[in-house]
Design an enzyme around this catalytic site. Structure first.
Site, PDB file in Angstrom:
ATOM      1  N   CYS A 141      -3.590  -1.090  -2.344  1.00 38.83           N
ATOM      2  CA  CYS A 141      -3.866   0.318  -2.644  1.00 38.83           C
ATOM      3  C   CYS A 141      -4.738   0.430  -3.895  1.00 38.83           C
ATOM      4  O   CYS A 141      -4.338  -0.003  -4.984  1.00 38.83           O
ATOM      5  CB  CYS A 141      -2.528   1.016  -2.881  1.00 38.83           C
ATOM      6  SG  CYS A 141      -2.670   2.751  -3.240  1.00 38.83           S
ATOM      7  N   ASN A 142      -5.898   1.033  -3.746  1.00 37.69           N
ATOM      8  CA  ASN A 142      -6.795   1.219  -4.899  1.00 37.69           C
ATOM      9  C   ASN A 142      -6.169   2.120  -5.941  1.00 37.69           C
ATOM     10  O   ASN A 142      -6.334   1.921  -7.140  1.00 37.69           O
ATOM     11  CB  ASN A 142      -8.103   1.885  -4.446  1.00 37.69           C
ATOM     12  CG  ASN A 142      -8.942   0.954  -3.638  1.00 37.69           C
ATOM     13  OD1 ASN A 142      -9.797   0.276  -4.173  1.00 37.69           O
ATOM     14  ND2 ASN A 142      -8.686   0.887  -2.348  1.00 37.69           N
ATOM     15  N   THR A 143      -5.450   3.151  -5.459  1.00 40.75           N
ATOM     16  CA  THR A 143      -4.876   4.112  -6.391  1.00 40.75           C
ATOM     17  C   THR A 143      -3.832   3.422  -7.268  1.00 40.75           C
ATOM     18  O   THR A 143      -3.811   3.609  -8.488  1.00 40.75           O
ATOM     19  CB  THR A 143      -4.269   5.296  -5.612  1.00 40.75           C
ATOM     20  OG1 THR A 143      -5.273   5.794  -4.717  1.00 40.75           O
ATOM     21  CG2 THR A 143      -3.821   6.395  -6.522  1.00 40.75           C
ATOM     22  N   ASP A 191       0.856  -1.190   0.000  1.00 44.08           N
ATOM     23  CA  ASP A 191       0.000   0.000   0.000  1.00 44.08           C
ATOM     24  C   ASP A 191       0.890   1.238   0.000  1.00 44.08           C
ATOM     25  O   ASP A 191       2.063   1.174   0.383  1.00 44.08           O
ATOM     26  CB  ASP A 191      -0.924   0.024   1.221  1.00 44.08           C
ATOM     27  CG  ASP A 191      -1.900   1.201   1.151  1.00 44.08           C
ATOM     28  OD1 ASP A 191      -2.452   1.446   0.064  1.00 44.08           O
ATOM     29  OD2 ASP A 191      -2.091   1.897   2.157  1.00 44.08           O
ATOM     30  N   SER A 192       0.304   2.357  -0.409  1.00 45.01           N
ATOM     31  CA  SER A 192       1.052   3.614  -0.380  1.00 45.01           C
ATOM     32  C   SER A 192       1.409   3.999   1.054  1.00 45.01           C
ATOM     33  O   SER A 192       2.365   4.728   1.282  1.00 45.01           O
ATOM     34  CB  SER A 192       0.211   4.718  -1.012  1.00 45.01           C
ATOM     35  OG  SER A 192      -1.045   4.787  -0.350  1.00 45.01           O
ATOM     36  N   TYR A 248      -0.622   8.642  -2.555  1.00 47.93           N
ATOM     37  CA  TYR A 248      -0.553   8.442  -4.009  1.00 47.93           C
ATOM     38  C   TYR A 248      -1.737   9.113  -4.724  1.00 47.93           C
ATOM     39  O   TYR A 248      -1.666   9.377  -5.916  1.00 47.93           O
ATOM     40  CB  TYR A 248      -0.629   6.941  -4.338  1.00 47.93           C
ATOM     41  CG  TYR A 248       0.668   6.170  -4.222  1.00 47.93           C
ATOM     42  CD1 TYR A 248       1.760   6.661  -3.506  1.00 47.93           C
ATOM     43  CD2 TYR A 248       0.785   4.928  -4.837  1.00 47.93           C
ATOM     44  CE1 TYR A 248       2.938   5.917  -3.408  1.00 47.93           C
ATOM     45  CE2 TYR A 248       1.952   4.182  -4.749  1.00 47.93           C
ATOM     46  CZ  TYR A 248       3.026   4.681  -4.034  1.00 47.93           C
ATOM     47  OH  TYR A 248       4.173   3.942  -3.953  1.00 47.93           O
ATOM     48  N   GLY A 249      -2.819   9.341  -3.970  1.00 45.95           N
ATOM     49  CA  GLY A 249      -4.087   9.769  -4.578  1.00 45.95           C
ATOM     50  C   GLY A 249      -4.031  11.065  -5.352  1.00 45.95           C
ATOM     51  O   GLY A 249      -4.909  11.343  -6.162  1.00 45.95           O
ATOM     52  N   CYS A 299     -11.168   2.829  -1.503  1.00 50.20           N
ATOM     53  CA  CYS A 299      -9.912   3.332  -0.943  1.00 50.20           C
ATOM     54  C   CYS A 299      -9.658   2.592   0.367  1.00 50.20           C
ATOM     55  O   CYS A 299     -10.592   2.336   1.134  1.00 50.20           O
ATOM     56  CB  CYS A 299     -10.012   4.838  -0.690  1.00 50.20           C
ATOM     57  SG  CYS A 299      -8.602   5.497   0.220  1.00 50.20           S
ATOM     58  N   THR A 300      -8.387   2.264   0.594  1.00 47.33           N
ATOM     59  CA  THR A 300      -8.031   1.473   1.787  1.00 47.33           C
ATOM     60  C   THR A 300      -8.487   2.098   3.099  1.00 47.33           C
ATOM     61  O   THR A 300      -8.719   1.400   4.076  1.00 47.33           O
ATOM     62  CB  THR A 300      -6.493   1.352   1.871  1.00 47.33           C
ATOM     63  OG1 THR A 300      -5.941   2.649   1.678  1.00 47.33           O
ATOM     64  CG2 THR A 300      -5.968   0.377   0.871  1.00 47.33           C
ATOM     65  N   HIS A 301      -8.567   3.424   3.135  1.00 50.50           N
ATOM     66  CA  HIS A 301      -8.874   4.095   4.403  1.00 50.50           C
ATOM     67  C   HIS A 301     -10.365   4.118   4.727  1.00 50.50           C
ATOM     68  O   HIS A 301     -10.744   4.319   5.868  1.00 50.50           O
ATOM     69  CB  HIS A 301      -8.364   5.538   4.374  1.00 50.50           C
ATOM     70  CG  HIS A 301      -6.880   5.658   4.432  1.00 50.50           C
ATOM     71  ND1 HIS A 301      -6.051   5.035   3.526  1.00 50.50           N
ATOM     72  CD2 HIS A 301      -6.072   6.323   5.291  1.00 50.50           C
ATOM     73  CE1 HIS A 301      -4.799   5.327   3.827  1.00 50.50           C
ATOM     74  NE2 HIS A 301      -4.785   6.101   4.892  1.00 50.50           N
ATOM     75  N   GLU A 315      -5.560  10.046   8.364  1.00 51.11           N
ATOM     76  CA  GLU A 315      -4.155   9.870   8.760  1.00 51.11           C
ATOM     77  C   GLU A 315      -3.787  10.818   9.903  1.00 51.11           C
ATOM     78  O   GLU A 315      -2.964  10.492  10.748  1.00 51.11           O
ATOM     79  CB  GLU A 315      -3.226  10.119   7.572  1.00 51.11           C
ATOM     80  CG  GLU A 315      -3.392   9.095   6.475  1.00 51.11           C
ATOM     81  CD  GLU A 315      -2.204   8.165   6.330  1.00 51.11           C
ATOM     82  OE1 GLU A 315      -1.119   8.500   6.791  1.00 51.11           O
ATOM     83  OE2 GLU A 315      -2.400   7.081   5.742  1.00 51.11           O
TER      84      GLU A 315
HETATM   85  N1  DGL Z   1      -4.035   3.625  -0.277  1.00 49.37           N
HETATM   86  C1  DGL Z   1      -4.677   4.606  -1.130  1.00 49.37           C
HETATM   87  C2  DGL Z   1      -5.880   3.976  -1.820  1.00 49.37           C
HETATM   88  O1  DGL Z   1      -6.368   2.928  -1.454  1.00 49.37           O
HETATM   89  C3  DGL Z   1      -5.138   5.804  -0.335  1.00 49.37           C
HETATM   90  C4  DGL Z   1      -4.053   6.679   0.168  1.00 49.37           C
HETATM   91  C5  DGL Z   1      -3.277   7.404  -0.916  1.00 49.37           C
HETATM   92  O2  DGL Z   1      -3.812   8.340  -1.548  1.00 49.37           O
HETATM   93  O3  DGL Z   1      -2.117   7.054  -1.068  1.00 49.37           O
HETATM   94  O4  DGL Z   1      -6.376   4.535  -2.758  1.00 49.37           O
END
Ligand code: DGL
Length: 270
Positions: A70-72, A7-8, A39-40, A194-196, A162
């Site tokens: 990470c979805n991004t 993940d990012s 990363y978003g 998104c993971t969060h 975060e």
């Molecule tokens: N982990 C990223 C996601 O799932 C979210 C955090 C990011 O923007 O890096 O999209």
């Protein structure tokens, strides 16, 4: 026989936790690219280069199979990685396909042609880079016909989570849901891409109302990984040890992760 989880940052720990609950004996090596998160808001080129570097690091740990939690990264880099970069003896899988398979009521790994499905109006909540990639719509079109997707880039939510600012995160979620529902007043399903966002699932559900089915990815990814490993046991890598790696400051990341998951987690330098 370790599997890598990338993940990012720390958000992917929601996915790691679900995998641990589903496959308690499977060693997992987690890598958070905290030095370059979030990363978003990055370009696709940047996300591709950073994700490839992180995946290579997980291969070094004996993880032939890496899950992009990470979805991004899944949205902006995975297709290009699979088409141009991943060698034949390695696998990199993302988080969108399991979510779409669940949404369209398919068996895991069912690659049959697209068909009509029960759900017609889907709301997608994700980071700006994920929404801009249109990867969710692309993967959905391979599996379903006639589904209308309305996507909302949820600026600010990852940062608020975060920073541990729950009040701000909740206010932002409500305003993003409101914005989406002005464009699609009656979604049948909502995807938290998104993971969060699993940490804000109750707020999403409350703002969307009880008639909207909310799909949150962590358990779906864990289920589909368990099924994948039954079909492809040879993809279990040589690694034997679970560990948490970060490109950021291990002490700071450990303390943030411990707060995020409400259990003690110790990161080491990647
Ligand atoms: N982990 C990223 C996601 O799932 C979210 C955090 C990011 O923007 O890096 O999209």
């Amino acid at each position: 026989m370790a599997v890598g989880v990338f993940d990012s940052g720390i958000g992917g720990l929601t996915v790691l936790d679900a995998i641990t609950r589903r496959l308690p004996d499977l060693p997992l090596v987690y890598l958070g690219d905290n030095a370059h998160a979030p990363y978003g808001v990055r370009t696709h080129e940047d996300i591709f280069n950073l994700t490839c570097a992180a995946v290579e690091r997980l291969w070094e740990e004996g993880c032939d199979l890496v899950i992009l939690a990470c979805n991004t990264a899944s949205a902006a880099a995975l297709k290009r990685m699979q088409e141009t970069w991943v060698p034949a003896d390695k696998r990199v899988l993302g988080v969108f396909v399991p979510m779409i398979e669940a949404l369209t009521e398919r068996q895991w790994g069912d690659n049959s042609p697209p068909r009509e499905v029960a759900v017609r109006h889907v709301a997608l909540f994700a980071t700006p880079a994920t929404v801009a990639s249109r990867a969710f719509q692309r993967e959905l079109a391979f599996r379903a016909i006639g589904v209308d997707v309305e996507a909302q880039p949820c600026g600010g939510v990852v940062d608020a989570i975060e920073q541990g600012d729950e009040i701000l995160a909740e206010a932002l979620v409500r305003s993003h849901v409101e914005a989406l529902m002005r464009r699609m007043p009656h979604p049948q399903a909502a995807v938290l891409g998104c993971t969060h966002y699993p940490l804000m699932e109750a707020t999403f559900q409350d703002a969307l109302g009880p008639d909207v089915k909310v799909f949150s990815q962590a358990n779906l990814v864990a289920e589909s990984l368990a099924d994948y490993l039954v079909r492809r046991p040879e993809m279990l890598g040589a690694g034997t040890e679970s560990k948490f790696l970060t490109t950021g400051n291990p002490k700071a990341v450990s303390s943030k992760a411990t707060q995020f998951l409400r259990r003690r987690i110790i990161f080491e330098a990647a």
